[in-house]
Write a protein that holds these residues in place. Structure first.
Motif, short mmCIF file in Angstrom:
data_model
loop_
_atom_site.label_atom_id
_atom_site.label_comp_id
_atom_site.label_asym_id
_atom_site.label_seq_id
_atom_site.Cartn_x
_atom_site.Cartn_y
_atom_site.Cartn_z
N GLY A 118 44.92 44.72 45.72
CA GLY A 118 43.88 45.63 45.24
C GLY A 118 42.48 45.12 45.46
O GLY A 118 41.54 45.60 44.83
N ARG A 119 42.30 44.18 46.37
CA ARG A 119 40.96 43.65 46.61
C ARG A 119 40.33 44.33 47.81
O ARG A 119 41.02 44.74 48.73
CB ARG A 119 41.03 42.14 46.85
N LEU A 120 39.02 44.43 47.79
CA LEU A 120 38.32 45.03 48.92
C LEU A 120 38.51 44.16 50.15
O LEU A 120 38.52 42.95 50.06
CB LEU A 120 36.83 45.13 48.59
N PRO A 131 41.18 49.23 55.53
CA PRO A 131 42.09 49.62 54.44
C PRO A 131 43.10 48.50 54.16
O PRO A 131 43.29 47.60 54.99
CB PRO A 131 42.82 50.85 54.99
N GLU A 132 43.76 48.63 53.02
CA GLU A 132 44.83 47.66 52.72
C GLU A 132 45.89 47.73 53.80
O GLU A 132 46.05 48.78 54.43
CB GLU A 132 45.45 47.98 51.36
N ARG A 133 46.63 46.69 54.00
CA ARG A 133 47.70 46.57 54.99
C ARG A 133 47.15 46.53 56.42
O ARG A 133 47.90 46.68 57.37
CB ARG A 133 48.73 47.70 54.86
N GLN A 294 42.40 53.01 47.94
CA GLN A 294 43.25 52.09 47.22
C GLN A 294 42.71 51.87 45.81
O GLN A 294 41.62 52.33 45.51
CB GLN A 294 43.33 50.74 47.95
N PRO A 295 43.46 51.17 45.01
CA PRO A 295 42.93 50.89 43.66
C PRO A 295 41.79 49.89 43.73
O PRO A 295 41.84 48.81 43.17
CB PRO A 295 44.15 50.31 42.93
N PHE A 296 40.73 50.28 44.49
CA PHE A 296 39.62 49.35 44.72
C PHE A 296 38.60 49.38 43.58
O PHE A 296 37.86 48.43 43.39
CB PHE A 296 38.88 49.71 46.00
N GLU A 297 38.58 50.52 42.88
CA GLU A 297 37.50 50.70 41.91
C GLU A 297 37.35 49.53 40.94
O GLU A 297 36.25 49.03 40.71
CB GLU A 297 37.73 52.00 41.10
N MET A 300 35.86 46.60 42.75
CA MET A 300 34.61 46.84 43.47
C MET A 300 33.46 45.98 42.94
O MET A 300 33.22 45.92 41.77
CB MET A 300 34.24 48.32 43.35
N GLY A 301 32.80 45.35 43.87
CA GLY A 301 31.64 44.56 43.48
C GLY A 301 31.97 43.22 42.89
O GLY A 301 31.10 42.45 42.54
N THR A 302 33.25 42.90 42.79
CA THR A 302 33.60 41.62 42.19
C THR A 302 34.29 40.68 43.18
O THR A 302 33.97 39.51 43.26
CB THR A 302 34.54 41.80 40.99
#
Ligand code: ZN
Length: 307
Positions: A118-120, A131-133, A294-297, A300-302
């Motif tokens: 779930g990381r950017l 994107p992921e993957r 993805q569950p990036f929210e 995000m920013g972290t």
């Protein structure tokens, strides 16, 4: 001038890939010639049952050869899955640009991420979000969606769009090799049984049969192992790269059960499972799923991934 071993290896692999295409074609020609040599004369046998058996064996074999060649060239010629230009997980271009600048400023070692965490994900080589993957393909110098590996046999990277063709190539080649080895086994055994009465002409013809038999056995064994490994990966919905990354993720978010995992690669239509192509609808659905937010929210920013 600096020496870059990785670039040298990549260059060698690219050249080797071109040679491998010839190797695959030569292998198909060798086995087909051996099968025709061994079973062609039998087609005119006076016993109809025997002639029909030979015809049936050759028909199945050459059908498998057609399918393996179709799958091979589909895997070789299909673009594995390019990230659309300007794609980002952010809702606005300004935000994407701002976060990209922050990601570029970080050290390459910082914030390395894995698919499913779930990381950017940001690619420093392509200077873009991915994107992921998705992983950077050093052979082609760009990121590939759901990248599996670079395959020297097909001289192409295996990714989202050509994974099905690659798997079908393995599948049809395995069964073609196994069938040819079983059919040629009888020829090999009867040759050695009548070794004392063999003429020089028969010996030279047998050399082709023996060579094809040995090559078929070797391919069937190695492809059987590879097919088993990929069957497990399709079952779990992981790629070869993710097999190693997955160990670092506690819960694999892409595993939706064996049936849906299988359909994600092969599609929903049972008769199309055997064809190394995707319909336009399937392609669009696959691309949408690969690029889906993805569950990036929450991350995000972290945290940022710079794979
Ligand atoms: Zn990249």
């Amino acid at each position: 001038m600096s020496f870059n071993a990785f670039e040298l290896c990549s260059g060698c692999l690219k050249q080797l890939g071109k040679v491998m295409i010839l190797v695959v074609v030569a292998f198909v020609v060798l086995t087909a010639a051996a099968m025709l040599n061994a079973y062609g004369p039998c087609l005119g046998h006076e016993r109809v049952g025997k002639a029909f058996g030979c015809f049936l064996g050759l028909l199945v074999f050459f059908s498998l050869v057609c399918m393996l060649l179709w799958s091979y060239f589909a895997a070789f010629l299909t673009e594995p899955g390019r990230v659309p230009a300007g794609w980002s997980p952010f809702s606005s271009e300004e935000e994407a640009q701002l976060e990209a600048e922050r990601a570029e400023a970080r050290s390459p070692e910082q914030g390395k991420g894995v698919a499913g965490s779930g990381r950017l994900r940001y690619c420093r080589k392509c200077h873009g979000w991915k994107p992921e993957r998705t992983h950077h393909d050093s052979m082609a110098g760009r990121c590939v969606l759901k990248m599996d590996h670079y395959c020297v046999w097909i001289a192409n990277t295996v990714g989202l769009c050509n994974y099905k063709a690659f798997l079908l190539f393995l599948f049809y080649t395995f069964w073609a090799c196994l069938l040819a080895a079983c059919m040629l086994l009888g020829e090999v055994v009867s040759f050695f049984r009548g070794l004392d009465t063999v003429s020089p002409e028969q010996s030279s013809r047998f050399a082709l049969t023996l060579l094809a038999f040995i090559v078929d056995i070797a391919f069937a064994l190695s492809l059987g192992g590879l097919l088993g490994m990929h069957a497990r990966m399709v079952w779990l919905n992981v790629t070869t790269i993710e097999m190693f990354e997955k160990r670092r993720v506690t819960q694999w978010p892409f595993d939706r059960g064996p049936r849906r995992n299988f359909q994600e690669v092969f599609g929903a239509s049972a008769w199309r499972w055997w064809l190394p192509t995707h319909t336009r609808q399937e392609q669009e659905r696959m691309l949408d799923a690969a690029l889906a937010a993805q569950p990036f929210e929450e991350a995000m920013g972290t945290e940022f991934a710079n794979l």
